[in-house]
Design an enzyme around this catalytic site. Structure first.
Site, PDB file in Angstrom:
ATOM      1  N   GLY A 126       0.812  -1.214   0.000  1.00 36.72           N
ATOM      2  CA  GLY A 126       0.000   0.000   0.000  1.00 36.72           C
ATOM      3  C   GLY A 126       0.840   1.257   0.000  1.00 36.72           C
ATOM      4  N   ASP A 178      -1.655  -0.599  13.504  1.00 38.25           N
ATOM      5  CA  ASP A 178      -0.982  -1.824  13.058  1.00 38.25           C
ATOM      6  C   ASP A 178      -0.772  -2.793  14.215  1.00 38.25           C
ATOM      7  OD1 ASP A 178      -0.842  -1.233  10.399  1.00 38.25           O
ATOM      8  OD2 ASP A 178       1.244  -0.588  10.408  1.00 38.25           O
TER       9      ASP A 178
END
Length: 374
Positions: free
Chosen positions: A39, A262
């Site tokens: 990404g 995350d």
């Protein structure tokens, strides 16, 4: 020099990358690239190519094709770029004709919504010094800042480029340019957190070399979460040391993880072994990452016998007697690495498609095994 010194020199040399700049020009005016499942590469390279004077094709993996890109495409289109969507509108793969194609000048003002990903803003910020007239970026979403944005602006400053930030406005003046030099890349704190979490699970202690409190990375906040759970945190010469409480006994937490999401899966993996319930909240955006990470955490914890309550932007994990089972990773590297930690407390945990961790940490399981053997 001794043989050992020569070997060290070779290893150090292998860790250097030397880049020769091209003065804001991309030599090849036509090319095809494949960003795979990355990404970060997808957002940053798309912005760079879209503001160039060339025409390019950007391919991606099936996983990356599903991830959010539309706000960035819309922002770059408003600056003069032209996109042709090769499959689904608003998603990769695309063909892009740069805003400077044919001698045109990209716009020096743009609006962007970063509620789905702050990488959209980082991409625009980093490419701004390519533009002769600078760039003013107005953020239209409620979220206007974040840890990775602050990393971006600080690194740009380290390379000689100043970013002015006032509320929802980010501005890079026309005269700002990057100055080449030598740059020391920080260790990956996101990866380090799995080993810090292992210390909490086992009641052991872990030092990750060269991770210090001066790190800019947002996931440093996870170390504070471990401290709240009862771990001891000290800063040694080699790096930060986390020591779990005796016998791996710790409390749950109620924590907003929007700025270091995350690590949501890392906390979810150790939460069932806590004495009290853990609440992870304000993480709706992770439904649009490599997998629907909220759904993935809920499904896999449920499959291991853990009671989990799911909300739109949160999960609540109760203490449990975790049972053995197979963990589906959804081809998501962070699911593989975080849920592997459960195996430190429960025999019979099998990580399906564990190779997906190669995206960011190809020898993760070797390093984890070595660390646990010490």
């Amino acid at each position: 020099a001794s043989r050992r010194q020569r070997q060290m020199c070779i290893r150090d040399r292998d860790k250097y990358v030397l880049i020769h700049g091209k003065g804001r020009q991309i030599p090849k005016k036509e090319a095809a690239i494949d960003v795979g499942s990355a990404g970060t590469a997808a957002r940053f390279l798309t912005a760079m190519l879209a503001l160039s004077d060339g025409a390019y094709t950007i391919q991606a993996s099936e996983q990356m094709k599903k991830r959010p890109m539309r706000p960035l495409f819309e922002a770059l289109t408003s600056m003069g770029a032209e996109f042709t969507f090769l499959e689904k509108p608003g998603h990769l793969p695309v063909q892009v004709k740069g805003a400077a194609f044919g001698g045109k000048k990209p716009a020096d003002k743009v609006q962007v919504d970063i509620s789905e990903s702050t990488q959209f803003l980082s991409a625009l910020l980093m490419v701004a010094p390519m533009l002769e007239n600078g760039l003013k970026i107005h953020i239209t979403s409620r979220k206007t800042d974040g840890s990775y944005i602050r990393i971006t602006t600080k690194m740009m400053h380290q390379f000689g480029c100043n970013v002015v930030h006032e509320g929802s406005l980010y501005a890079i003046a026309p005269a700002e340019r990057y100055i080449p030099g030598t740059y020391q890349i920080e260790p990956d704190v996101s990866a380090a957190c799995y080993f810090y979490a292992a210390a909490a699970l086992t009641g052991g202690h872990v030092i990750v070399k060269n991770v210090h409190s001066t790190s800019m990375q947002g996931d440093m906040k996870f170390i504070d979460v471990l401290k709240q759970m009862g771990c001891a945190v000290t800063e040694e010469r080699e790096g930060i040391c986390v020591t779990g409480s005796k016998d791996g006994v710790y409390s749950g937490v109620d924590i907003d993880m929007n700025d270091f999401s995350d690590q949501s899966m890392t906390l979810a993996a150790i939460a069932p072994f806590a004495k009290t319930t853990t609440v992870i909240k304000n993480i709706e955006h992770i439904r649009l990452q490599e997998s629907d990470r909220i759904e993935a955490m809920v499904n896999e914890l449920n499959n291991l016998g853990v009671d989990v309550k799911e909300g739109r932007d949160r999960i609540e994990i109760s203490p449990a007697n975790v049972k053995p089972g197979v963990v589906d990773t959804y081809n998501d590297h962070r699911m593989a690495m975080s849920f592997a930690l459960i195996g430190l407390r429960v025999d019979g945990i099998i990580i399906d498609n564990y190779e997906c961790c190669c995206k960011t940490f190809e020898n993760y399981f070797e390093v984890l095994e070595k660390a646990c053997a010490q």
